[in-house]
Design a protein around this motif. Sequence first.
Motif, mmCIF file in Angstrom:
data_model
loop_
_atom_site.group_PDB
_atom_site.id
_atom_site.type_symbol
_atom_site.label_atom_id
_atom_site.label_comp_id
_atom_site.label_asym_id
_atom_site.label_seq_id
_atom_site.Cartn_x
_atom_site.Cartn_y
_atom_site.Cartn_z
ATOM 1 N N HIS A 193 -5.282 -2.909 11.252
ATOM 2 C CA HIS A 193 -3.892 -2.726 11.660
ATOM 3 C C HIS A 193 -3.055 -2.155 10.516
ATOM 4 O O HIS A 193 -2.132 -1.360 10.740
ATOM 5 C CB HIS A 193 -3.303 -4.053 12.131
ATOM 6 C CG HIS A 193 -1.922 -3.940 12.674
ATOM 7 N ND1 HIS A 193 -1.643 -3.363 13.895
ATOM 8 C CD2 HIS A 193 -0.719 -4.313 12.153
ATOM 9 C CE1 HIS A 193 -0.334 -3.388 14.109
ATOM 10 N NE2 HIS A 193 0.244 -3.960 13.065
ATOM 11 N N ALA A 194 -3.387 -2.548 9.287
ATOM 12 C CA ALA A 194 -2.616 -2.102 8.121
ATOM 13 C C ALA A 194 -3.023 -0.709 7.645
ATOM 14 O O ALA A 194 -2.382 -0.162 6.744
ATOM 15 C CB ALA A 194 -2.795 -3.097 6.973
ATOM 16 N N SER A 195 -4.053 -0.146 8.233
ATOM 17 C CA SER A 195 -4.540 1.156 7.775
ATOM 18 C C SER A 195 -4.016 2.262 8.678
ATOM 19 O O SER A 195 -3.643 2.027 9.822
ATOM 20 C CB SER A 195 -6.066 1.170 7.779
ATOM 21 O OG SER A 195 -6.557 1.172 9.117
ATOM 22 N N PRO A 196 -3.966 3.493 8.174
ATOM 23 C CA PRO A 196 -3.490 4.603 9.004
ATOM 24 C C PRO A 196 -4.336 4.762 10.262
ATOM 25 O O PRO A 196 -5.563 4.762 10.191
ATOM 26 C CB PRO A 196 -3.655 5.817 8.077
ATOM 27 C CG PRO A 196 -3.675 5.266 6.701
ATOM 28 C CD PRO A 196 -4.316 3.917 6.817
ATOM 29 N N ASN A 197 -3.683 4.875 11.402
ATOM 30 C CA ASN A 197 -4.392 5.080 12.665
ATOM 31 C C ASN A 197 -4.525 6.582 12.883
ATOM 32 O O ASN A 197 -3.728 7.211 13.562
ATOM 33 C CB ASN A 197 -3.622 4.428 13.813
ATOM 34 C CG ASN A 197 -4.411 4.436 15.103
ATOM 35 O OD1 ASN A 197 -5.544 4.901 15.144
ATOM 36 N ND2 ASN A 197 -3.817 3.920 16.156
ATOM 37 N N ASP A 198 -5.553 7.155 12.243
ATOM 38 C CA ASP A 198 -5.646 8.610 12.141
ATOM 39 C C ASP A 198 -6.726 9.223 13.014
ATOM 40 O O ASP A 198 -7.106 10.365 12.825
ATOM 41 C CB ASP A 198 -5.871 9.015 10.682
ATOM 42 C CG ASP A 198 -7.092 8.312 10.079
ATOM 43 O OD1 ASP A 198 -7.919 7.782 10.849
ATOM 44 O OD2 ASP A 198 -7.220 8.300 8.849
ATOM 45 N N GLY A 199 -7.260 8.463 13.951
ATOM 46 C CA GLY A 199 -8.232 9.013 14.882
ATOM 47 C C GLY A 199 -9.676 8.828 14.481
ATOM 48 O O GLY A 199 -10.576 9.151 15.261
ATOM 49 N N VAL B 32 -3.588 3.791 0.062
ATOM 50 C CA VAL B 32 -3.132 5.001 0.745
ATOM 51 C C VAL B 32 -2.183 4.656 1.897
ATOM 52 O O VAL B 32 -2.366 3.671 2.598
ATOM 53 C CB VAL B 32 -4.328 5.831 1.261
ATOM 54 C CG1 VAL B 32 -5.073 5.121 2.383
ATOM 55 C CG2 VAL B 32 -3.876 7.199 1.735
ATOM 56 N N GLY B 33 -1.165 5.456 2.054
ATOM 57 C CA GLY B 33 -0.251 5.287 3.175
ATOM 58 C C GLY B 33 -0.691 6.166 4.325
ATOM 59 O O GLY B 33 -1.715 5.930 4.945
ATOM 60 N N THR B 34 0.049 7.225 4.612
ATOM 61 C CA THR B 34 -0.325 8.154 5.663
ATOM 62 C C THR B 34 -1.540 8.951 5.219
ATOM 63 O O THR B 34 -1.533 9.569 4.161
ATOM 64 C CB THR B 34 0.838 9.111 5.981
ATOM 65 O OG1 THR B 34 1.966 8.339 6.358
ATOM 66 C CG2 THR B 34 0.463 10.044 7.118
ATOM 67 N N SER B 35 -2.585 8.921 6.043
ATOM 68 C CA SER B 35 -3.829 9.544 5.653
ATOM 69 C C SER B 35 -3.770 11.056 5.778
ATOM 70 O O SER B 35 -3.174 11.584 6.716
ATOM 71 C CB SER B 35 -4.973 9.010 6.512
ATOM 72 O OG SER B 35 -6.169 9.685 6.208
ATOM 73 N N SER B 36 -4.424 11.744 4.841
ATOM 74 C CA SER B 36 -4.565 13.190 4.934
ATOM 75 C C SER B 36 -5.945 13.579 5.445
ATOM 76 O O SER B 36 -6.308 14.741 5.451
ATOM 77 C CB SER B 36 -4.351 13.811 3.550
ATOM 78 O OG SER B 36 -5.327 13.314 2.640
#
Length: 209
Positions: free
Chosen positions: A119-125, A36-40
């Motif tokens: 670090h490679a994963s979306p920083n989505d809170g 997954v790129g940008t997380s939803s």
Amino acid sequence: SMSQSFGRHPHGFDAMMEMIRDWVTTLPLSGEKGSVGTSSQANSGKVRIGIIQFSGQNARGADPGRADAQATPAGTGSSGSLTGDLVELNADIDWQENNYYGGGTMIAKGLNDVAEMFHASPNDGRQRVLIIITDGQIFDPSSLSQARGELDKEKVKVFGVVVRRAAAHTPVDDLAEQTLKPIVSVPQDDHFQNLMIDEVPTMVLGDIC
């Protein structure tokens, strides 16, 4: 999650991995694959999991005094990424069970690999948590400051679990605690447990997510 071989428990490593396999089925997984790129799923309460096995001996016969670690390789399961997909997680667990490490407990490379995974994963809170599980003394505590700093940069909360074979604490268990507890987040007493293996699901895994 990072998991070390439980050599003092019969088939202990596989037992721990199967415990993790059972645990992930109880979690509100996000369904996101490791690619997954940008997380939803930002701040959704849904989770992703990553698994890294660590050791002080390279399985290919390298110097046993050097820390080593392994996530699932590219093309298998999550390809070494955080994933919220149960099929990928089961493939990751299968691969780890089939590629068991021996050797002493050294975690510097494992901690660095965890920091890179986050670090490679979306920083989505979503809250970021690392659980270090071991049954043995950590032999590279003086080499961990850089990796520990990288985890702090990624805002990772670090928990530690020493797994012991019996109710009574042995000198090996005590050494494991003395070397692991300083690595966990503060306050350390809130982020550390020394448990029998059968206590881990309810007293650690059940409380994390």
